[in-house]
Design a protein around this motif. Structure first.
Motif, PDB file in Angstrom:
ATOM      1  N   VAL A 184     -20.555 -31.106   5.561  1.00 15.45           N
ATOM      2  CA  VAL A 184     -21.510 -30.253   4.844  1.00 15.45           C
ATOM      3  C   VAL A 184     -22.508 -31.118   4.081  1.00 15.45           C
ATOM      4  O   VAL A 184     -23.710 -30.851   4.083  1.00 15.45           O
ATOM      5  N   MET A 185     -22.003 -32.184   3.449  1.00  6.96           N
ATOM      6  CA  MET A 185     -22.877 -33.091   2.714  1.00  6.96           C
ATOM      7  C   MET A 185     -23.913 -33.720   3.641  1.00  6.96           C
ATOM      8  O   MET A 185     -25.105 -33.759   3.319  1.00  6.96           O
ATOM      9  N   ALA A 232     -29.355 -34.094   5.546  1.00  8.15           N
ATOM     10  CA  ALA A 232     -30.293 -34.128   6.675  1.00  8.15           C
ATOM     11  C   ALA A 232     -31.380 -33.064   6.513  1.00  8.15           C
ATOM     12  O   ALA A 232     -32.557 -33.314   6.805  1.00  8.15           O
ATOM     13  N   ILE A 233     -31.009 -31.888   6.029  1.00  2.00           N
ATOM     14  CA  ILE A 233     -31.996 -30.827   5.792  1.00  2.00           C
ATOM     15  C   ILE A 233     -32.964 -31.264   4.692  1.00  2.00           C
ATOM     16  O   ILE A 233     -34.162 -30.984   4.760  1.00  2.00           O
ATOM     17  N   ALA A 249     -31.069 -38.792  -0.222  1.00  4.24           N
ATOM     18  CA  ALA A 249     -30.372 -38.119   0.873  1.00  4.24           C
ATOM     19  C   ALA A 249     -29.922 -39.127   1.925  1.00  4.24           C
ATOM     20  O   ALA A 249     -28.801 -39.038   2.443  1.00  4.24           O
ATOM     21  N   ARG A 250     -30.765 -40.105   2.228  1.00  6.52           N
ATOM     22  CA  ARG A 250     -30.378 -41.150   3.194  1.00  6.52           C
ATOM     23  C   ARG A 250     -29.175 -41.946   2.687  1.00  6.52           C
ATOM     24  O   ARG A 250     -28.277 -42.294   3.455  1.00  6.52           O
ATOM     25  N   GLN A 251     -29.151 -42.242   1.390  1.00 12.27           N
ATOM     26  CA  GLN A 251     -28.019 -42.971   0.817  1.00 12.27           C
ATOM     27  C   GLN A 251     -26.747 -42.145   0.888  1.00 12.27           C
ATOM     28  O   GLN A 251     -25.668 -42.684   1.192  1.00 12.27           O
ATOM     29  N   THR A 280     -29.003 -31.229  -4.140  1.00  9.82           N
ATOM     30  CA  THR A 280     -27.964 -30.811  -5.081  1.00  9.82           C
ATOM     31  C   THR A 280     -26.739 -30.290  -4.327  1.00  9.82           C
ATOM     32  O   THR A 280     -25.594 -30.607  -4.686  1.00  9.82           O
ATOM     33  N   ALA A 281     -26.966 -29.516  -3.284  1.00 13.17           N
ATOM     34  CA  ALA A 281     -25.852 -29.026  -2.467  1.00 13.17           C
ATOM     35  C   ALA A 281     -25.126 -30.191  -1.788  1.00 13.17           C
ATOM     36  O   ALA A 281     -23.887 -30.217  -1.728  1.00 13.17           O
ATOM     37  N   ALA A 282     -25.879 -31.167  -1.298  1.00 14.41           N
ATOM     38  CA  ALA A 282     -25.271 -32.333  -0.654  1.00 14.41           C
ATOM     39  C   ALA A 282     -24.438 -33.123  -1.662  1.00 14.41           C
ATOM     40  O   ALA A 282     -23.327 -33.557  -1.357  1.00 14.41           O
TER      41      ALA A 282
END
Length: 163
Positions: free
Chosen positions: A82-83, A88-89, A41-43, A141-143
């Motif tokens: 959105v990504m 972040a979430i 997620a950070r990447q 997955t959403a990101a």
């Protein structure tokens, strides 16, 4: 000789060591998965920030400033936002309760009761961690889906600018 054959023999110490090693590996694995999901997620957030910066630079300093932002650029920006929000979430999603107080209460109990409490606490902790990993995986997955949409929009915008 199988692991089950070790139980109830003179090699009980070996059996206990195998069980402890297996339990440690099974408990550590979800923590490692959660950590890898956070890293991913950070990447995504870093790459998304770079792409947003490049889009702003192209439309601010390039010839594209003469053309108003197309639907593709708006789609790219929105999907990158959105990504970033989904990533972040993903990072924010953690266990709500660290379980410190129930462990303290368990340690204060007498021996036989403590074992039942330990069993319950480990099961509850594993269930909670499994749910957190599943939530993290869903948000990531959403990101990633939003990232793919933004790349498609950027490619479409680039092709439109070239023609």
């Amino acid at each position: 000789m199988s692991v089950a054959d070790l139980a109830g023999t003179q090699e009980d110490g070996l059996f206990d060591a195998v069980v402890q090693h297996w339990a440690k590996a099974r408990i550590d694995n979800p923590l490692q998965v959660a950590s890898r999901l956070d890293d991913s997620a950070r990447q995504l957030i870093a790459v998304g920030g770079i792409l947003e910066g490049l889009l702003i630079a192209v439309f601010t300093f390039g010839k594209a400033i003469d053309n108003p932002p197309s639907d593709y650029v708006i789609a790219a920006f929105l999907s990158l936002l959105v990504m970033s929000a989904c990533a972040a979430i993903t990072i924010y999603t953690q266990t709500k309760d660290l379980g410190a107080f129930p462990i303290y209460q368990m340690l204060r109990q007498p021996g036989p009761t403590r074992l039942k409490s330990l069993d319950r606490e480990v099961k509850d902790w594993c269930d909670t961690l499994g749910k957190v990993v599943a939530l993290k995986r869903g948000w990531l997955t959403a990101a990633f889906t939003a990232f793919i949409v933004s790349l498609a929009a950027i490619c479409a915008c680039t092709l439109r600018m070239l023609h």
